[in-house]
Write a protein that holds these residues in place. Structure first.
Motif, mmCIF file in Angstrom:
data_model
loop_
_atom_site.group_PDB
_atom_site.id
_atom_site.type_symbol
_atom_site.label_atom_id
_atom_site.label_comp_id
_atom_site.label_asym_id
_atom_site.label_seq_id
_atom_site.Cartn_x
_atom_site.Cartn_y
_atom_site.Cartn_z
ATOM 1 N N VAL A 190 0.839 -1.202 0.000
ATOM 2 C CA VAL A 190 0.000 0.000 0.000
ATOM 3 C C VAL A 190 0.874 1.252 0.000
ATOM 4 C CG1 VAL A 190 -1.579 1.340 1.424
ATOM 5 C CG2 VAL A 190 -1.986 -1.100 1.068
ATOM 6 N N MET A 191 1.894 1.272 0.824
ATOM 7 C CA MET A 191 2.753 2.455 0.901
ATOM 8 C C MET A 191 3.539 2.638 -0.400
ATOM 9 S SD MET A 191 4.095 2.169 4.811
ATOM 10 C CE MET A 191 4.904 3.765 4.720
ATOM 11 N N THR A 192 3.894 1.551 -1.047
ATOM 12 C CA THR A 192 4.564 1.662 -2.344
ATOM 13 C C THR A 192 3.623 2.256 -3.375
ATOM 14 O OG1 THR A 192 5.939 -0.243 -1.830
ATOM 15 C CG2 THR A 192 5.748 0.368 -4.149
ATOM 16 N N MET A 193 2.362 1.802 -3.340
ATOM 17 C CA MET A 193 1.375 2.280 -4.308
ATOM 18 C C MET A 193 1.113 3.769 -4.126
ATOM 19 S SD MET A 193 -2.093 0.304 -5.293
ATOM 20 C CE MET A 193 -2.605 0.169 -3.599
ATOM 21 N N VAL A 194 0.955 4.179 -2.883
ATOM 22 C CA VAL A 194 0.656 5.592 -2.628
ATOM 23 C C VAL A 194 1.914 6.442 -2.826
ATOM 24 C CG1 VAL A 194 -0.123 7.246 -0.903
ATOM 25 C CG2 VAL A 194 -1.198 5.007 -1.043
ATOM 26 N N GLY A 195 3.039 5.974 -2.297
ATOM 27 C CA GLY A 195 4.249 6.786 -2.340
ATOM 28 C C GLY A 195 4.845 6.921 -3.718
ATOM 29 N N THR A 196 4.947 5.825 -4.446
ATOM 30 C CA THR A 196 5.632 5.859 -5.740
ATOM 31 C C THR A 196 4.657 6.068 -6.886
ATOM 32 O OG1 THR A 196 7.339 4.382 -4.887
ATOM 33 C CG2 THR A 196 7.150 4.584 -7.280
ATOM 34 N N SER A 228 7.311 20.735 -1.794
ATOM 35 C CA SER A 228 5.864 20.905 -1.992
ATOM 36 C C SER A 228 5.232 19.669 -2.611
ATOM 37 C CB SER A 228 5.602 22.123 -2.890
ATOM 38 O OG SER A 228 6.050 21.874 -4.211
ATOM 39 N N LYS A 229 6.006 18.890 -3.357
ATOM 40 C CA LYS A 229 5.476 17.654 -3.935
ATOM 41 C C LYS A 229 5.529 16.497 -2.944
ATOM 42 C CE LYS A 229 4.564 19.405 -7.911
ATOM 43 N NZ LYS A 229 3.157 19.623 -8.271
ATOM 44 N N VAL A 230 6.505 16.534 -2.039
ATOM 45 C CA VAL A 230 6.705 15.409 -1.135
ATOM 46 C C VAL A 230 5.782 15.484 0.078
ATOM 47 C CG1 VAL A 230 8.363 14.398 0.486
ATOM 48 C CG2 VAL A 230 9.078 14.955 -1.847
ATOM 49 N N ILE A 231 5.650 16.653 0.678
ATOM 50 C CA ILE A 231 4.937 16.768 1.964
ATOM 51 C C ILE A 231 3.484 16.292 1.870
ATOM 52 C CG2 ILE A 231 4.091 18.421 3.682
ATOM 53 C CD1 ILE A 231 6.700 19.985 3.267
ATOM 54 N N PRO A 232 2.677 16.730 0.893
ATOM 55 C CA PRO A 232 1.269 16.255 0.869
ATOM 56 C C PRO A 232 1.144 14.752 0.689
ATOM 57 C CG PRO A 232 1.561 18.196 -0.516
ATOM 58 C CD PRO A 232 2.928 17.731 -0.153
ATOM 59 N N TYR A 233 1.987 14.168 -0.159
ATOM 60 C CA TYR A 233 1.872 12.734 -0.393
ATOM 61 C C TYR A 233 2.488 11.927 0.743
ATOM 62 C CZ TYR A 233 0.161 14.144 -4.871
ATOM 63 O OH TYR A 233 -0.606 14.714 -5.848
ATOM 64 N N PHE A 234 3.431 12.521 1.457
ATOM 65 C CA PHE A 234 3.933 11.879 2.678
ATOM 66 C C PHE A 234 2.801 11.765 3.696
ATOM 67 C CE2 PHE A 234 5.721 12.029 6.919
ATOM 68 C CZ PHE A 234 6.748 11.110 6.858
ATOM 69 N N ILE A 235 2.053 12.837 3.890
ATOM 70 C CA ILE A 235 0.927 12.805 4.842
ATOM 71 C C ILE A 235 -0.160 11.844 4.356
ATOM 72 C CG2 ILE A 235 -0.887 14.214 5.882
ATOM 73 C CD1 ILE A 235 1.058 16.598 5.709
ATOM 74 N N LEU A 236 -0.428 11.867 3.050
ATOM 75 C CA LEU A 236 -1.448 10.977 2.489
ATOM 76 C C LEU A 236 -1.052 9.510 2.684
ATOM 77 C CD1 LEU A 236 -4.127 11.294 0.911
ATOM 78 C CD2 LEU A 236 -2.800 10.958 -1.175
ATOM 79 N N ALA A 237 0.212 9.196 2.436
ATOM 80 C CA ALA A 237 0.674 7.810 2.598
ATOM 81 C C ALA A 237 0.631 7.389 4.060
ATOM 82 C CB ALA A 237 2.101 7.673 2.046
ATOM 83 N N LEU A 263 6.414 2.257 14.637
ATOM 84 C CA LEU A 263 5.668 2.063 13.387
ATOM 85 C C LEU A 263 5.815 3.272 12.467
ATOM 86 C CD1 LEU A 263 3.657 0.410 11.699
ATOM 87 C CD2 LEU A 263 1.808 1.528 12.958
ATOM 88 N N TYR A 264 5.676 4.477 13.030
ATOM 89 C CA TYR A 264 5.771 5.667 12.187
ATOM 90 C C TYR A 264 7.220 5.960 11.788
ATOM 91 C CZ TYR A 264 0.880 6.843 12.576
ATOM 92 O OH TYR A 264 -0.486 6.821 12.446
ATOM 93 N N ALA A 265 8.169 5.590 12.626
ATOM 94 C CA ALA A 265 9.572 5.766 12.246
ATOM 95 C C ALA A 265 9.923 4.891 11.049
ATOM 96 C CB ALA A 265 10.477 5.437 13.434
ATOM 97 N N ILE A 266 9.457 3.652 11.067
ATOM 98 C CA ILE A 266 9.734 2.736 9.953
ATOM 99 C C ILE A 266 9.035 3.207 8.680
ATOM 100 C CG2 ILE A 266 9.354 0.380 9.146
ATOM 101 C CD1 ILE A 266 9.508 -0.459 12.136
ATOM 102 N N SER A 267 7.753 3.547 8.804
ATOM 103 C CA SER A 267 7.006 3.971 7.611
ATOM 104 C C SER A 267 7.566 5.281 7.051
ATOM 105 C CB SER A 267 5.524 4.121 7.947
ATOM 106 O OG SER A 267 5.333 5.081 8.967
ATOM 107 N N SER A 268 7.987 6.187 7.922
ATOM 108 C CA SER A 268 8.565 7.445 7.432
ATOM 109 C C SER A 268 9.860 7.192 6.681
ATOM 110 C CB SER A 268 8.819 8.394 8.608
ATOM 111 O OG SER A 268 7.613 8.683 9.284
ATOM 112 N N ALA A 269 10.677 6.288 7.203
ATOM 113 C CA ALA A 269 11.942 5.976 6.515
ATOM 114 C C ALA A 269 11.676 5.351 5.152
ATOM 115 C CB ALA A 269 12.774 5.037 7.384
ATOM 116 N N PHE A 270 10.658 4.478 5.059
ATOM 117 C CA PHE A 270 10.378 3.838 3.773
ATOM 118 C C PHE A 270 9.812 4.823 2.759
ATOM 119 C CE2 PHE A 270 7.365 1.647 0.930
ATOM 120 C CZ PHE A 270 8.272 0.852 0.254
ATOM 121 N N LEU A 271 9.070 5.817 3.221
ATOM 122 C CA LEU A 271 8.484 6.778 2.285
ATOM 123 C C LEU A 271 9.544 7.638 1.608
ATOM 124 C CD1 LEU A 271 5.238 7.912 4.126
ATOM 125 C CD2 LEU A 271 5.428 6.599 2.008
#
Length: 376
Positions: A190-196, A228-237, A263-271
């Motif tokens: 899911v995070m790959t789909m949203v992030g990439t 500006s491109k990263v922050i909104p999709y980081f929050i969305l993911a 959990l959020y540290a791992i997901s933030s690093a992967f994003l």
């Protein structure tokens, strides 16, 4: 564009990107609807559990030991038994796929027990499904060995009166439920789909519509543009990940033994690598269709096939194992499974976070260079 960084201008750009996300229903489809479908698919429809495997039990002997061994197979939670007296009665069911294995207790089984040795039994498996065949053979032999040990048939004559018994225990997932590792693994997809995928599509759309050229005419810097491109999709993911984690815990019953911080540290690093790869793909292709195909091949499929999500990396050929080291999700899935099932094992989590951050730096550097060259 320059390297200047103005917080007010960045806030305005982020608001513009957020408004664009809110106006686009396809963004919510990819960010929330498709992940839910994926999560319920892996939570309910896909199961790698070996419980209740359909097998044919061919009982050719009516002696008391044979009947007791047959009862052991009937009572096993791993098998759903169809009984027969001859192999011919159930051979067609094995061919048709109704049964996955045949367990044959031969007619001289009881006589062999009386002579003081354990007669062999026959386990015939359907090799068209290798995993199920291996499970059926292993568990079939396990039931036989447990029964023989309980009957005292395989004890050495020289053994002491108190035989050594082996009790298998499975830590963190005692019932070996596949759902407990499929649901955390699906969060990585899911995070790959949203992030990439989503990032690649949205930025490529701006190139197609020509709005990127309009932004080029403004005094924004490259750092402001990337942020500006990263922050909104980081929050969305992160919102999508949170929703998936809550559903996994409350609906699918996956234990969560770690901390929310981990959990959020791992997901933030992967994003970081996920978003960086999406920006790089969009800047390099500038076309939505091409960007979606490249994102599918370079991010989603490797995450699905080469991250250890479905197929164990240790069982892959060594060239493929070497290839998995450049897949960021390889470092995400073990960390997620650890946080969910074992807890905060920082000795495993921190190295994986470090590697994912390195991947992120590489992808952001590439996207920065390609975007700047495109704008030039």
């Amino acid at each position: 564009m320059t390297f200047r960084f103005d917080l007010r201008r960045l806030a305005a750009l982020v608001r513009k990107e957020a408004a664009q996300i809110l106006r686009d229903p396809s963004t919510f489809l990819i960010a929330f609807v498709l992940p839910m479908i994926l999560l319920f698919l892996f939570g309910y429809a896909v199961s790698l559990d070996s419980t209740r495997t359909r097998v044919g039990l061919v009982l050719q002997d009516s002696s008391a030991p044979a009947l007791r061994l047959a009862q052991a197979y009937r009572s096993s939670r791993y098998f759903e038994v169809t009984e027969a007296r001859t192999v011919a009665e159930v051979r067609d069911k094995l061919v048709d796929g109704e049964l996955r294995a045949l367990i044959v207790i031969p007619q001289d089984f009881g006589a062999g027990i009386k002579r003081g040795h354990m007669p062999p039994i026959q386990i015939v498996t359907d090799g068209s499904q290798p995993n199920t065949a291996n499970f059926a053979a292993a568990y079939g032999e396990g039931v036989r060995a447990s029964w023989a040990a309980a009957e005292g048939l395989e004890r050495s004559p020289r053994a002491s009166a108190a035989p050594v018994t082996i009790s298998a225990r499975y830590w963190y997932n005692p019932e070996l439920k596949s759902r407990f590792f499929l649901v955390p693994g699906s969060i990585a997809n899911v995070m790959t789909m949203v992030g990439t995928l989503l990032t690649a599509l949205v930025v490529a759309r701006e190139w197609e519509r020509g709005t990127m050229e309009a932004m080029m005419a403004t005094p924004i810097s490259m750092a402001e543009f990337i942020a500006s491109k990263v922050i909104p999709y980081f929050i969305l993911a992160q919102a999508s990940m949170t929703l998936c984690a809550v559903i996994g815990i409350w609906i699918f019953g996956v234990p969560f033994r770690g901390s929310i911080f981990a959990l959020y540290a791992i997901s933030s690093a992967f994003l970081m690598p996920a978003l960086g790869l999406g920006l790089f793909i969009s800047a390099a292709t500038k076309n939505q269709f091409v960007a979606s195909q490249v994102a599918l091949l370079s991010a989603f499929l490797p995450t699905f096939l080469l991250s250890g999500f479905i197929f164990e990396i240790g069982s892959m050929p060594w060239p493929i194992q070497a290839l998995t080291y450049i897949v960021p999700a390889r470092y995400l899935i073990p960390s997620l499974e650890t946080v969910f099932l074992a807890g905060d094992q920082w000795g495993l989590i921190l190295p994986n976070i470090g590697i994912m951050l390195v991947f992120g730096m590489v992808f952001f550097t590439l996207s920065f260079r390609v975007t700047r060259r495109s704008l030039d």
